[in-house]
Design a protein around this motif. Sequence first.
Motif, PDB file in Angstrom:
ATOM      1  N   UNK D   1      35.974  37.411  54.301  1.00 35.05           N
ATOM      2  CA  UNK D   1      37.142  38.296  54.242  1.00 35.05           C
ATOM      3  C   UNK D   1      38.375  37.537  53.762  1.00 35.05           C
ATOM      4  N   UNK D   2      38.848  37.869  52.588  1.00 32.78           N
ATOM      5  CA  UNK D   2      39.959  37.117  52.009  1.00 32.78           C
ATOM      6  C   UNK D   2      40.902  38.067  51.274  1.00 32.78           C
ATOM      7  N   UNK D   3      42.198  37.844  51.443  1.00 38.26           N
ATOM      8  CA  UNK D   3      43.167  38.538  50.600  1.00 38.26           C
ATOM      9  C   UNK D   3      43.332  37.722  49.328  1.00 38.26           C
ATOM     10  N   UNK D   4      43.060  38.354  48.200  1.00 38.51           N
ATOM     11  CA  UNK D   4      43.144  37.669  46.919  1.00 38.51           C
ATOM     12  C   UNK D   4      44.439  38.068  46.228  1.00 38.51           C
ATOM     13  N   UNK D  59      38.692  41.680  35.333  1.00 35.68           N
ATOM     14  CA  UNK D  59      37.470  40.875  35.390  1.00 35.68           C
ATOM     15  C   UNK D  59      37.557  39.817  36.495  1.00 35.68           C
ATOM     16  N   UNK D  60      38.689  39.141  36.546  1.00 35.71           N
ATOM     17  CA  UNK D  60      38.880  38.131  37.586  1.00 35.71           C
ATOM     18  C   UNK D  60      38.784  38.756  38.975  1.00 35.71           C
ATOM     19  N   UNK D  61      39.403  39.915  39.124  1.00 35.67           N
ATOM     20  CA  UNK D  61      39.379  40.585  40.432  1.00 35.67           C
ATOM     21  C   UNK D  61      37.958  40.947  40.819  1.00 35.67           C
ATOM     22  N   UNK D  62      37.210  41.468  39.845  1.00 37.87           N
ATOM     23  CA  UNK D  62      35.839  41.906  40.148  1.00 37.87           C
ATOM     24  C   UNK D  62      34.951  40.740  40.569  1.00 37.87           C
ATOM     25  N   UNK D  63      35.321  39.527  40.128  1.00 37.39           N
ATOM     26  CA  UNK D  63      34.489  38.358  40.431  1.00 37.39           C
ATOM     27  C   UNK D  63      34.738  37.798  41.836  1.00 37.39           C
ATOM     28  N   UNK D  64      35.714  38.326  42.559  1.00 34.16           N
ATOM     29  CA  UNK D  64      36.032  37.765  43.878  1.00 34.16           C
ATOM     30  C   UNK D  64      35.212  38.502  44.935  1.00 34.16           C
ATOM     31  N   UNK D  65      34.012  38.035  45.166  1.00 32.14           N
ATOM     32  CA  UNK D  65      33.075  38.816  45.970  1.00 32.14           C
ATOM     33  C   UNK D  65      33.471  38.863  47.439  1.00 32.14           C
ATOM     34  N   UNK D  86      39.232  50.687  39.999  1.00 29.84           N
ATOM     35  CA  UNK D  86      38.041  49.844  39.981  1.00 29.84           C
ATOM     36  C   UNK D  86      37.486  49.558  41.372  1.00 29.84           C
ATOM     37  N   UNK D  87      38.335  49.616  42.362  1.00 26.73           N
ATOM     38  CA  UNK D  87      37.898  49.225  43.707  1.00 26.73           C
ATOM     39  C   UNK D  87      38.482  50.154  44.763  1.00 26.73           C
ATOM     40  N   UNK D  88      37.771  50.271  45.868  1.00 25.57           N
ATOM     41  CA  UNK D  88      38.279  51.014  47.022  1.00 25.57           C
ATOM     42  C   UNK D  88      39.095  50.135  47.961  1.00 25.57           C
ATOM     43  N   UNK D  89      39.073  48.842  47.738  1.00 22.24           N
ATOM     44  CA  UNK D  89      39.811  47.940  48.626  1.00 22.24           C
ATOM     45  C   UNK D  89      41.318  48.133  48.429  1.00 22.24           C
ATOM     46  N   UNK D  90      42.114  47.782  49.422  1.00 27.96           N
ATOM     47  CA  UNK D  90      43.566  47.878  49.254  1.00 27.96           C
ATOM     48  C   UNK D  90      44.044  47.033  48.069  1.00 27.96           C
ATOM     49  N   UNK D  91      44.907  47.613  47.260  1.00 28.46           N
ATOM     50  CA  UNK D  91      45.500  46.914  46.122  1.00 28.46           C
ATOM     51  C   UNK D  91      47.011  47.133  46.205  1.00 28.46           C
ATOM     52  N   UNK D  92      47.743  46.050  46.255  1.00 30.37           N
ATOM     53  CA  UNK D  92      49.193  46.134  46.395  1.00 30.37           C
ATOM     54  C   UNK D  92      49.844  45.433  45.216  1.00 30.37           C
ATOM     55  N   UNK D  93      50.847  46.063  44.642  1.00 25.60           N
ATOM     56  CA  UNK D  93      51.636  45.437  43.587  1.00 25.60           C
ATOM     57  C   UNK D  93      52.918  44.887  44.177  1.00 25.60           C
ATOM     58  N   UNK D  94      53.349  43.739  43.673  1.00 28.70           N
ATOM     59  CA  UNK D  94      54.517  43.115  44.326  1.00 28.70           C
ATOM     60  C   UNK D  94      55.801  43.890  44.058  1.00 28.70           C
ATOM     61  N   UNK D  95      55.876  44.585  42.925  1.00 27.46           N
ATOM     62  CA  UNK D  95      57.085  45.348  42.648  1.00 27.46           C
ATOM     63  C   UNK D  95      57.169  46.542  43.598  1.00 27.46           C
ATOM     64  N   UNK D  96      56.074  47.265  43.677  1.00 28.16           N
ATOM     65  CA  UNK D  96      56.035  48.435  44.550  1.00 28.16           C
ATOM     66  C   UNK D  96      56.293  48.039  45.997  1.00 28.16           C
ATOM     67  N   UNK D  97      55.636  46.976  46.455  1.00 29.60           N
ATOM     68  CA  UNK D  97      55.799  46.555  47.843  1.00 29.60           C
ATOM     69  C   UNK D  97      57.215  46.073  48.113  1.00 29.60           C
ATOM     70  N   UNK D  98      57.805  45.380  47.138  1.00 35.18           N
ATOM     71  CA  UNK D  98      59.174  44.895  47.325  1.00 35.18           C
ATOM     72  C   UNK D  98      60.138  46.058  47.477  1.00 35.18           C
TER      73      UNK D  98
END
Lengths: 222, 222, 222, 222, 222, 222
Positions: D1-4, D59-65, D86-98
Amino acid sequence: MTLVIINPNSSQTVTDGIDAAVDPLRRFGTPIRCLTLPDGPLGIESQRQADLTIAPMLTLAAAQSDATGYVIACFGDPGLHALRDQTNLPVVGIQEAAVMTALTLGQRFGVIAIMPASIPRHLRAFGAMGVLNRLAADRALDLGVADLSDPDKSLSAMVAIGKRLRDDDGANVLIMGCAGMAQYRDMLEAETGLPVVEPCQAAGAMALGHIALNQSHRKGPK
Amino acid sequence: MTLVIINPNSSQTVTDGIDAAVDPLRRFGTPIRCLTLPDGPLGIESQRQADLTIAPMLTLAAAQSDATGYVIACFGDPGLHALRDQTNLPVVGIQEAAVMTALTLGQRFGVIAIMPASIPRHLRAFGAMGVLNRLAADRALDLGVADLSDPDKSLSAMVAIGKRLRDDDGANVLIMGCAGMAQYRDMLEAETGLPVVEPCQAAGAMALGHIALNQSHRKGPK
Amino acid sequence: MTLVIINPNSSQTVTDGIDAAVDPLRRFGTPIRCLTLPDGPLGIESQRQADLTIAPMLTLAAAQSDATGYVIACFGDPGLHALRDQTNLPVVGIQEAAVMTALTLGQRFGVIAIMPASIPRHLRAFGAMGVLNRLAADRALDLGVADLSDPDKSLSAMVAIGKRLRDDDGANVLIMGCAGMAQYRDMLEAETGLPVVEPCQAAGAMALGHIALNQSHRKGPK
Amino acid sequence: MTLVIINPNSSQTVTDGIDAAVDPLRRFGTPIRCLTLPDGPLGIESQRQADLTIAPMLTLAAAQSDATGYVIACFGDPGLHALRDQTNLPVVGIQEAAVMTALTLGQRFGVIAIMPASIPRHLRAFGAMGVLNRLAADRALDLGVADLSDPDKSLSAMVAIGKRLRDDDGANVLIMGCAGMAQYRDMLEAETGLPVVEPCQAAGAMALGHIALNQSHRKGPK
Amino acid sequence: MTLVIINPNSSQTVTDGIDAAVDPLRRFGTPIRCLTLPDGPLGIESQRQADLTIAPMLTLAAAQSDATGYVIACFGDPGLHALRDQTNLPVVGIQEAAVMTALTLGQRFGVIAIMPASIPRHLRAFGAMGVLNRLAADRALDLGVADLSDPDKSLSAMVAIGKRLRDDDGANVLIMGCAGMAQYRDMLEAETGLPVVEPCQAAGAMALGHIALNQSHRKGPK
Amino acid sequence: MTLVIINPNSSQTVTDGIDAAVDPLRRFGTPIRCLTLPDGPLGIESQRQADLTIAPMLTLAAAQSDATGYVIACFGDPGLHALRDQTNLPVVGIQEAAVMTALTLGQRFGVIAIMPASIPRHLRAFGAMGVLNRLAADRALDLGVADLSDPDKSLSAMVAIGKRLRDDDGANVLIMGCAGMAQYRDMLEAETGLPVVEPCQAAGAMALGHIALNQSHRKGPK
């Protein structure tokens, strides 16, 4: 010193209804005179008709030498800013005054329009006023101006639209989108349980306040 | 039958100023009584102070058995909706009424705030009102509430801010963002050439209109 | 170092539900203490009730000497800015946090309100937040706060409103508009296929983030 | 379990700064891995550069198993919605979050942009977020991305813009409009007295909250 | 001198439809060439698919040495600003052009989307354009892109949605939310009585105007 | 088949300038005829003057039996909706067309007004158009209409305002807020580096596009 209310259509019946609507404001002490525009159309249905009332309305207004303030009594406020260009006296439009009054009575206002064709005109005005975030919806009776003289048809159509604005669109306050609906205000409030703003009343009250407080859109010399 | 205006701070001087400001409205025929909230702070500077006035204000309002309507006379309108929950009578807040009045007098309104800390509070209120598209700017005098008692300092600070709101920010109408500035309205209009809305006056006029027209936020039984 | 979550109503059952809702956040390492406001009403239904919780809530908050941040756990955020005036510690309101969280999960958010009377209050808050362009709709269950204790009635009413918000109003994410609905989040997500934001969870997460990052509304000395 | 956390430019120095910025969040217990996008440009200055990072980033994101959530660490949030597709996992953008974080810390947010050319891009994003009513202003340092490596130049330019945003534009909270400014946050807060949101921190905190609460943009099966 | 219109999906049928749609504009005298993007997907359904067309689209655009202007012919305008970064020539997106055209034809525009999943994407774009106050609603046909090749199914689905946008949502003008619907424009206008904007036509006309008037997003040297 | 452009003031010099401005559009193949309104004022400075041109403009428009579309060439678009009520042919206002064109050329548009008094009129129009979120600022030259005939004074005043709109207000595109400025467009673009929209050109191009595409505000029988 007189508050002059100009009905820019040529229907004396509508003018008489306006006069009755603003009667409770006469106890404020300022005389109120309601005028019919003889050169206006029988009813104002299009922007073209509205715009063509401006020239004769400006002339009629200029001829009221005892005026201490004006109300333009057509929902759509034709010539509102033109008359403000012509005089330093307070000038109130019934559409603008109705909206500003409704905004103090409920979070979202619903508008009962006479005809669907009026709605784009209203929306342009609400956009210019900057109040679209407060609009629940603007929905039309789809009765001709003529049919408004049939009290039963009119009232039941208004109540139906009022309830739809309340229940589907979330309106907390209703605005009658026409100068000629005043007689139905009490019944509409009773049937819907919502506050109802009759625009000639709202404008009359606002104009009398402006007069008493020496409040005008222009303070320097004309 | 009396319009009750409640100053939620404890300064009788401010209440006296409000009383003088609304005096031109007494000719409408409805008695107006201005009350000081003894439990209020000397001046309201923070949201915390504003919120803490609500409980005693509601009690004071409930005790006015002859009331036929209320004005809450603090720019910030603390307890406006709470009092509307408590009574079916018309309840007008001076901030809300000032804005709605200003929107009929100019396209963009500028607000003269007493202190910078008030501005976020104002902006939240203008956002809730949905009128931010009409705001030119809200700028602070940066005088303490106390300094308002020095007429020279106050007036010159107001004129400077008023001209900045007019020239840089494009304001066509000014709102005094405080209940205690009424004495300066005429001079500020003369110096800036813009209409100036004194909020207690605006609210008093609107409340009297609501009373005369039986216009309230709630029409059904309480 | 403790995150203090204050439920401003006096229902221990609601507080217990909040405590369970935020339990997954305890693994972040900061203790979380959920408090009931003994002087609050059993449930908060009106703005008047909400405003009257502010004074005792501020006192309760001030008494938590180990607090390192606060959450006010009533949808409506009563006293949010008052508590920010009182302390430099992070203060999060569940309504504000729920909206900001929902804005990262879907383009239009739908709100499930307990009662119709809450909706104008919500809309004022969303207007103050400046997020009305993202609101799909705010619709009420029309169940009493009491009925929320009947899980079957509550869940089926929520699912029905959730589907209406999704299908008619275009909501992509739902917000539970009350502090006491947390137990239904998973089922509501399963039934609607939409992400559901439980506001106490959203606020708890945001507060813990603020604490870890030393992020507060005020950075200078109090 | 890792936040990438993916830095979509190819500067390891920027990635190292991001890693240091989010370090205080590691005590929440979830491992955080910060990646550099080798195919990205050295710095992202145009929309064209931003858009061209999307394909390799996906592609890089998809490779982080082992990923349990993602942060895209470029102010501009390139590929935010593509990765959510591409994914159901949480995805956060730094602009939106800021922005969502700043909205809980002050009524009007000011943005410190690196270059003038970024501002239209920011404004499009703020418009899509629906938060323009809360924007004080977005002003540029007018330093090259390279100059950001000179701490003295960078900090003094940031402080100057921050004070202008505070004093002229009325900002109550500042957002650093770039992923590479984190080291200056404390000094900028000290110099301006305003809360400062560093977007990678804001996004990291929000992503960890989403993970802990099982909060995602999509709840059904992919 | 050629106006180059790029269909970023790989369907030659769609490109042929675009070519036919803009044919009436050929009488303006500027050659128009419609290109299919071989690397594009068969149809663009997600933001991810849209974003992945940008890189090959930019390459294809750069290879058109006789281009005097570009249209990106996918509702969603993928790569619009990236291509503007790449060239000084006029670049028009069909979504943006359709909206700007519709705003001159009716007060509220309704959008006919192919699929529900497109709507959040559209709303983000309308928010970035700042035109949400003019949106009546955006509603989906819920037909697959494939089903669009069945003229009967497509037309009847469009007419049904068009009437709903007109009658329930108050649209005065309709926008076809896809590049492949042009053949139905006349029938949809006949059935609904509303003006219908076909986005490729709107973009082609706007691009030719920009070319004739030397009107571009950038006037200095590239 | 002719595009009729009506200058609603009585200055043939202004009409000649309009004719020259739209000349590059004649290569589209549709004849363009520019008319002066003999009954108009020499220049239109107030809303009153603008409104009074509507009646004679409508008459003049109706007399153009070969018209296949109309442009009303006064920034302020007097009678735009009235003429749309009168005819099914395309009717384009230069203010509306200029704004819609500018929105495709830059994120924030700045407007160069002739006189300060025009600005509230513009703002009402931009509000009705729903585009205020895209407005950088509207600033006046403060030259009389007469002074516009002095090329040196006019150009230098325009450049100064254009740079202020660009540098202080963040405009990415400029709109000339008057029908009589066309000759300065190139120089203003050169001096500011920004795209400049001349409203008669924008409206002419849009009208010709509408004509070619059979695009009108009304599709049913008149």
